[in-house]
Each structure stands twice: as C-alpha cells, then as structure tokens.
Motif scaffolding. Structure first.
Motif, short mmCIF file in Angstrom:
data_model
loop_
_atom_site.label_atom_id
_atom_site.label_comp_id
_atom_site.label_asym_id
_atom_site.label_seq_id
_atom_site.Cartn_x
_atom_site.Cartn_y
_atom_site.Cartn_z
N GLU A 171 0.85 -1.21 0.00
CA GLU A 171 0.00 0.00 0.00
C GLU A 171 0.88 1.25 0.00
O GLU A 171 0.57 2.24 -0.65
CB GLU A 171 -0.90 0.01 1.23
CG GLU A 171 -1.92 -1.11 1.24
CD GLU A 171 -3.34 -0.59 1.23
OE1 GLU A 171 -3.52 0.62 1.02
OE2 GLU A 171 -4.26 -1.41 1.41
N ASN B 36 -1.68 -0.17 -10.85
CA ASN B 36 -2.44 0.86 -10.16
C ASN B 36 -3.87 1.01 -10.69
O ASN B 36 -4.33 2.13 -10.94
CB ASN B 36 -1.69 2.19 -10.25
CG ASN B 36 -2.04 3.09 -9.09
OD1 ASN B 36 -2.79 2.69 -8.20
ND2 ASN B 36 -1.50 4.30 -9.08
N SER C 74 2.24 1.65 -3.44
CA SER C 74 1.26 2.11 -4.43
C SER C 74 0.78 3.52 -4.12
O SER C 74 0.07 4.12 -4.92
CB SER C 74 0.07 1.15 -4.46
OG SER C 74 -0.75 1.36 -3.34
N SER D 164 -2.28 -3.35 -7.99
CA SER D 164 -2.27 -2.08 -7.27
C SER D 164 -0.94 -1.35 -7.38
O SER D 164 -0.89 -0.17 -7.66
CB SER D 164 -2.60 -2.30 -5.80
OG SER D 164 -3.81 -2.97 -5.67
N VAL D 165 0.15 -2.09 -7.15
CA VAL D 165 1.46 -1.43 -7.16
C VAL D 165 1.93 -1.19 -8.59
O VAL D 165 2.30 -0.08 -8.95
CB VAL D 165 2.50 -2.26 -6.37
CG1 VAL D 165 3.84 -1.56 -6.39
CG2 VAL D 165 2.04 -2.46 -4.94
N LYS D 166 1.87 -2.23 -9.43
CA LYS D 166 2.41 -2.09 -10.79
C LYS D 166 1.44 -1.36 -11.72
O LYS D 166 1.79 -0.39 -12.36
CB LYS D 166 2.74 -3.48 -11.37
CG LYS D 166 3.96 -4.12 -10.75
CD LYS D 166 5.24 -3.40 -11.13
CE LYS D 166 6.26 -3.53 -10.00
NZ LYS D 166 7.37 -2.59 -10.10
N SER E 175 -1.18 4.49 -1.61
CA SER E 175 -2.48 4.66 -0.97
C SER E 175 -2.35 4.93 0.53
O SER E 175 -3.32 5.30 1.18
CB SER E 175 -3.38 3.44 -1.21
OG SER E 175 -2.71 2.27 -0.84
#
Lengths: 541, 334
Positions: A259, B160, A262, B156-158, A264
C-alpha cells in the motif's frame, strides 16, 4: 429454459442473503445504529496523511489502555500538563506553563494556561485537572495511573494524596512521599486531560467519543478499518500542518508495505526487515528510525538453587554468548546492549565495559564455581515477536548452540505470550527472555522496575531474575527521593556498575523500530517513547 | 415439507448446545488470561484481580457457562472484553462485510466453476479441458495469502488499477442501512460509493473464490461425465435434440446435485474461514474478528460469534437440502 436454471442459482444466492440478513437483524436494533457511520466532514482538497498500522486501537481513552496503537491516536487528541521535548525525554510546558516542587518534594504546584478550550468548546481550568486525577483514582481500570503512582486495592490514589485547584489556573499536588520522576511521569500520554463534560455525558461510551485539547479533533472511528482525526484550528500550540490524519488498520505487513508503494498510504509501522532494502532502492520512499527506549534481555533466575545462584556462572554465561552474532538476528534494527538502560536515557553508564565474547574465560569461571563439566538448564521464550525481539525462537536456538561450547545444555521452552508472562512472574523458569519498553523516560522506570528487590515478588515479578542486592536497592530508593537530577545520575551510574558485576541478566539489544514513509512526508521526528503528536509533521502535495 | 423444515430447525437446538459446549471448553482450555491480555504487561496484580472479579472469570466454569447460555437465551450475545462493545452491534457490522465478500466470491466461483466444468466435460481431453483442469488443480493448491499478495503487487502497485485493500477508499461517504456496501450504495443512489465498493471487492473476491471455484469445476466435470454416459442422454441425442439443450436441461440438472452439496458446504466454510483473505485485504469481517478474539482471549466474542456462524452454517445446509427437490423431484422429505 436454460435461463431458468441460472435463475434458480441466483434465487439460491439471494435466498441465502435474505436468511442471513434476517439472522443478523436479531442481534440488535439496526435502525438506530445505521446512522453511525455517516461521514460528517468532506474530503475536498485537504492535506491528508494516511498512516498504516497492523492493529486497530482498543479504546480512545488513554487512561485505560496500554497498547501502543491506542496511544498513537490519543496522543493526537489529548494534551498532558507537560510534554516531552521533540527529540528527548526532557519535559517542556504544555497545559502547564510553570511548576515548582516544594523543598521536601511533597508538594508540586503547576501554573496552567488560561487560553485553552476543549474540542467540545468548554474552557480548560484547574478544576478539570482535578476532575481527571480524581477520576483515575476511583478504579483499578486506570492501569497506568495505578502502575505509575503505586495505587493498591486499598489505596487507589497511590502516592498522590490530593489534587487541588488552588486558583482557576493553578493546581497543587500533594504526595505522600517524594517522587523524583513525578514530572516526567505527568508527560506520559495516559495522563492526557479529558473534558469532564464529555466524560460525564458519554459515561461507559466515552472511549468512543474522546474529547481533549490536543492538536487534532476526533472525527470518526470505523472499527478494524480506520480512525480519522482532523486539525484543531484553535490549538494553543503549533497548529497542525496537515488537515486530517487517517489511521488505517492493515493487518498484513507485506500488504501494508505494498500500500505504501502504491501510494495509498503515506506512512507505516511494522515493516518486514527484508523490505528495508526495497525502500533504500526506491527514491519515493524513506526510512525514519525511532530512537530506542527499550531493552531485551535474558534474565537468569538467581532465586533458584543451582548453578544460576552463583555469580561466576552468570558471568560465564555472559562471556560465552557471542552478542554481535545474536544481534545480527535483528536484521539491522538492533544495537547490542551492555546495560539495562538504553543509551538514549540520561543516567546511562557508558563507562561500563561489556563482558565480551571469551569462551576460555567463561570455562575458567565455570570451573571456579564447580561446574567445569557443565549442567542442564532451561530457557523460556515466547512464540510471537515483540518490538524488542523480532525472532525470539531463533534467538533462543542461537544461545542454545553457543552455550554448548561451555557444556551448558539448554532446553528451550516456548510458550505463547500470556503463558510466558505468568511463568516468569511466578519464577518457574531458569533462564528467560523478556524485554521492556520505557514509559516516562526516567532511569527509575528501568532499573527499579526490572532489578530492584521490591519487584522480585513471586507472582507479580517485574524483576524476573529475582535479583536482590540491598546495596542496589538503597541506591535506587535514594534516587527516587532525590530531586536533583545530577545527584540522581550519580546514584544510577553506581547502581549500573553493581548490576554489571552481579550479572543477573545477559542484556541483549536495544531496538530502533523503523518507520517507512513516502518522501513527501517531512518534518517527522519520531519520539523514543513510542508515539508523538503529528502537528509538526508536513506532507507535500 | 413444513414438518420437515420444523424438524430440521428443532435439530438446531442440540447442534447449538454441542457447539457452545465445545467452543466454551476449547477457549477455556487454551492457556492465557483475558485480564492479562487486556491490561497488558504493566498491570499490577491487584488490577488484574479486580478485572477478573468484574468479568466473573474467577467463578467455576459451570457458572460461567450457565451465565453465557442464560444471556444467549435472552437474545444477548454479550459484551466484548477487549473493546467493551456489545457483540451484537459488532456482528451487525462485521457479518455483512464477510457476507458481502463471501457472496461475491461464491458468485464468481459458481458461475465460472460450473461453466468451466461443463465445457471441460463435454469436450473431454480437449485443450480447454486440459488447461482448465490444470488451472483448477493449481486453484485448489494455491496458498491464498500468496495469491492475494501477488494480486495486490500486480494490480495495485504495478498497474495501479485496483485499490489494494479495505472496503472503501478512506473519505468516501456512504450511508449505511444494511452494512452491505454494494446494496447500501445502490439503495441510496450513491453510484460513486458503489463503484468504489465494487472495485474493492474484486481482488479479495477472486482470492477467496479461487479454491471453491476449482472444487466446483472439478466436481461439475466428473459429475457431468458420469451423467453424459447415461442412456437417456443418448436417447435425447438420438431424438435429435439440440446439444445445448441436452447438456443444460437434461445433463446438468441431474449432474447438479453433488455440485450443490459442495456449494453449500463451501459457502459455510468461506463464512468462517475467510481469516487469511480478510487479513491480507484488511477486510473488517468476522474471520479476523474471531481470530483477534482468540489471540486476546476474548471469551464472549469467540463463543457468541462461533454460535452465530454455526447457526448460519446449519441454515445454509438446510437450504441446500431443500433445493435438492428442485433439481431432483424424486426426492421426498420426511
């Protein structure tokens, strides 16, 4: 026709939904509760800091909790009479501007600010301080009050005999005995001053509706999910630079870190050690180390008949363990300990030289004590990692291996945390791992609690080495009643030397817990006590 | 039929008594002290003792059990030791969270699982059969936490494109009525919240649905293969019926019974066993609630929640049994 079958399946699913809704409907009055989660503030264009952590707060009444996650939040909402400096455990004015102890240390007079209002709009006066202290002295559920001021079942007030409002903005404490750490204790978050009106209005539910004077105002709590606080525009100190802080509960360390990656969340605690390298390589992230105020140790039960009762044996064990190697298990967040006190505390004796790793000398000492052939012994450890010990089981195994060199056969006993505490408090162990996180930044809070004979009572021992040295006891007692900090320092330096010589512990490490944050977070200074108000912290949009 | 249902409902009573005794004994058998875990290591013995007294932990077990049953009979699920909150109120929030996730996961599992199973059976040994059944094998054996973390990392990370965790983006407004966020946002016409809640459901839904999906697919395939060999299918084929009609109307309906059993059981399992998914995706549901309660020795929460979950489990099974009749009219209930 085909559709009919799929329709059947859908019916099945909806039927299940209905059945369950009906079941849950019995659990309480849903119509009353339904409005509870309404978001009252809007989120447009505000500077919001999202803080990720592993567990939710238990209660937002700091006087009743001991868990760090609750204190993290209440530290934003409440003020104490005095606060810690940003980067040390020295105290500075907060709700009180000045204070004077009497010569005998029994009376403390505090001048209070006259420009403070609670978040509910009521004015802060000396009567409110009296209300809070009297409230804490009414029940054993105010854990820290009882613990710090020595309350007992017969006397819930402990060493505080009375608290009086001597004028609108002056409050006077009368103590039954001089207590040198008194001022530092008052800076602890559990002694945050709550609004009496709110406490009375909400009663049992006050912990869900906290009202203080702090830099942030409580806004919303969605259990197991998030707690939101918003900036207190009327704050008497430095008003917060961010408009809102959201504490989010994200139980899994790995997921929480993703998280952060990313974007968030902006900050997090509870980092997996292997993720530290990833952060070093990521230009968007940073690591901020919290200064240590803890110690992990292996206590040796001096009360048990047998080898550990001999000073030479305990010294030999200190010599036979390779501390550097042991601390390498901390994966970069631990520093070897040579004293019970962490180096960040005043009174730390830096002249003491640690035993060092010397197998030959250890063997000599064992022979001297009549244990040349070694002996069998047990080592109690706990199953879950603690802030001061990330890998208890592996650490125990490492010590087991090392002590084999001097013919000491260690049997490891692993229990869950609660069981471990009750075993060690009752003195049912030979050797045992434990650690301590300081409360008020005073050496008394480490040395007296962990190594004084007063606290070596079977059944409730904080001193689980059951170390009883009268000389040490006299020094520690003297330091409790001496108001002059320099003189106190002398007493503590001497006590540490005696403790080092008697070796009731094998001190292991002090940890500096890492906090991971986005690079856009600035001016964040973590405090050694474990949490701090976020009003100085900023975030670049 | 009604007689059957009431008989089954009456059978709930001994089941619940059994469940309550087992839960009560187990949680009290684990070493640990709720007073200690609540007050922390800094509490004095006097404080611990006074709390134990207050919570009635010093009473004989039989008295404690009696008090628990007495409260339940009055419809009171008790109060959490840790949070002091009424358990009924907490379940009102956490059960819908878990139900929403479970329903979504089962919807995925049932739709995709049955479809894949049917196609794999009809086209036995085809590339689709091989791939989907290998996939199902992986699905059954995938560790959920690994799948979950990989999905978060990728989506989510790569990329998004999906929110990593939680039920809603912090700050999203929603008026709760049932605490099923999808339903609530629809009922209040809040489409922003609906979309947000839906996006938050996708990854945990897939993570939770994977294992049941794989089991359903494999079960459907083997059951279909058996039915497709029956004479009446050959007759239908010889009659010149459309293949699609044969498969879905004649074969699947008969092949569905064992699949239905699996669906019922899996649904019950997911309700109580979503601990891992709920932990990784920070889903504030019932699995984590009980898990934390066990760690904190929060006896009332563990006892009452397990009782509620057991009730739902039994009811779901009853519903499954009733649905058998729809698929196989020969079944008679006595």
């Amino acid at each position: 026709m085909i559709n009919k079958k799929w329709f059947g399946i859908l019916v099945l699913l909806f039927a299940m939904l209905l059945v369950v809704s009906a079941c849950t409907g019995d659990d309480g009055d849903s119509s009353n509760e339904s409005g509870k989660e309404k978001d009252t503030e809007n989120a447009t264009g505000d500077k919001t800091l999202i803080f990720g952590r592993g567990a939710d707060s238990i209660q937002l009444d700091p006087s009743k909790v001991t868990d760090g996650e609750s204190i993290y939040v209440t530290n934003q909402i409440y003020d104490t009479l005095v606060r810690y400096e940003e980067d040390s455990t020295e105290v500075k004015p907060a709700l009180a501007t000045e204070w004077t102890p009497s010569e005998d240390g029994l009376t403390w007079t505090f001048q209070l600010r006259d420009d403070v209002t609670f978040h509910d709009g009521s004015e802060f006066t000396a009567e409110d301080v009296v209300f809070n202290f009297e409230r804490w002295a009414t029940s054993a559920e105010f854990i820290y009050y009882g613990y710090m001021f020595g309350a007992s079942e017969e006397d819930l007030g402990g060493i505080i005999e009375s608290v009086e409002a001597t004028s609108d903005y002056e409050v006077t404490f009368t103590l039954s005995e001089p207590n040198a750490p008194f001022l530092q204790t008052l800076a602890m978050p559990p002694f945050g001053i709550a609004s009496p009106e709110a406490v009375e209005e909400h009663g049992e539910d006050y912990f869900k509706n906290p009202i203080g004077t702090g830099p942030f105002v409580f806004s919303e709590w969605v259990p197991d999910d998030s707690i939101t606080v918003i900036k207190n525009e009327e704050y008497f100190g430095d008003t917060a630079k961010v408009d809102k802080v959201i504490f989010r509960t994200i139980p899994d360390n790995g997921a929480r870190f993703m998280e952060l990656q990313s974007g968030s969340i902006d900050m997090m605690t509870g980092l997996n050690p292997q993720d530290i390298q990833t952060i070093d390589a990521d230009e968007n992230l940073q690591i901020i180390e919290r200064p240590s105020m803890n110690v992990s140790y292996m206590a040796m039960n001096t009360d048990k008949e047998g080898p550990l009762a001999e000073k030479e044996v305990r010294q030999a064990i200190n010599l036979a363990i390779d501390k550097e190697k042991l601390v390498s298990l901390y994966e970069g967040i631990g520093k070897p300990a040579k004293n019970p006190l962490p180096p960040s505390l005043w009174g730390f004796n830096d002249d003491i030289e640690d035993y060092g790793y010397d197998i030959e000398k250890a063997k000599e000492l064992l022979a001297e004590a009549g244990f040349a052939d070694g002996f069998d012994i047990t080592l109690n450890t706990f199953s879950n990692p603690r802030p001061y010990m990330p890998q208890p089981k592996v650490s125990a195994q490492a010590i087991q291996e090392m002590l084999k060199e001097v013919n000491i056969n260690v049997e490891i006993i692993e229990s869950d945390w609660d069981t471990h505490l009750s075993l060690t408090e009752n003195g049912e162990h030979d050797m045992a791992f434990l650690g301590w996180t300081g409360d008020n930044g005073d050496p008394d809070n480490f040395l007296y609690v962990l190594l004084d004979k007063d606290n070596a009572k079977v059944g409730s021992a904080g001193n689980i080495a059951f170390y009883k040295n009268d000389e040490v006891h006299d020094l520690l007692k003297a330091a409790q009643t001496e108001m002059d900090q320099e003189k106190r320092t002398e007493l503590y330096l001497e006590a540490q030397e005696l403790i080092h010589e008697d070796a009731p512990w094998f001190p292991i490490a002090h940890t500096t817990p890492p906090i991971a944050a986005n690079q856009k977070v600035s001016d964040y200074v973590p405090h050694s006590t474990g949490s701090e108000p976020f009003n100085m912290l900023d975030i670049q949009e | 039929m009604l007689k059957y249902i009431s008989k089954r409902l009456l059978m709930l009573i001994p089941v619940l008594i059994g469940v309550s005794i087992i839960t009560f004994s187990l949680i009290h058998l684990i070493p640990g002290d709720p007073a200690r875990s609540m007050l922390g290591e800094k509490a004095t013995e006097a404080q611990l003792e006074s709390l134990r007294q207050e919570l009635g932990l010093n009473d004989p077990y039989i008295v404690q059990y009696g008090r628990f049953v007495g409260d339940i009979l009055q419809g009171d699920l008790g109060q959490s030791i840790q949070s002091k909150e009424s358990i009924g109120y907490e379940l009102l929030h956490k059960l819908p969270a878990t139900m929403e996730l479970t329903l979504f996961a089962m919807l995925l599992a049932v739709t995709i699982g049955i479809l894949a199973g049917v196609i794999a059976a009809v086209k036995q040994y085809s590339w689709f059969d091989n791939i989907s059944m290998t996939g199902a094998l992986f699905g059954v054996s995938l560790p959920i936490f690994w799948l979950g973390l990989m999905m978060i990392w990728f989506f989510s990370v790569k990329l998004n494109i999906l929110p990593p965790s939680g039920r809603l983006t912090p700050g999203t407004e929603i008026n709760t009525i049932t605490n099923f966020y999808l339903l609530d946002s629809l009922l209040t016409g809040n489409f922003r919240a609906f979309k947000d809640a839906f996006l938050h459901l996708i990854m945990p839904g897939i993570a939770l649905g994977t294992i049941p999906m794989a089991i359903i697919a494999r079960m459907t395939r083997s059951s279909m293969l058996e039915v497709m060999k029956q004479d009446y299918i050959r007759t239908a084929d010889a009659k010149g019926l459309k293949t699609r009609l044969i498969i879905f109307r004649h074969a699947l309906k008969n092949a569905f019974l064992p699949v239905l059993t699996v669906i019922g059981l899996q649904f019950g399992l997911l309700l109580g066993g979503a601990v891992l998914t709920e932990t990784i995706f920070s889903w504030p549901g019932i699995g984590r609630y009980v898990y934390l309660a066990v760690l904190g020795r929060d006896y009332p929460v563990v006892q009452s929640t397990i009782l509620v979950v057991a009730t739902i489990f039994v009811l779901v099974n009853l519903l499954t049994d009733l649905l058998y009749k729809y698929f196989d009219p020969r079944i008679r209930y006595e």
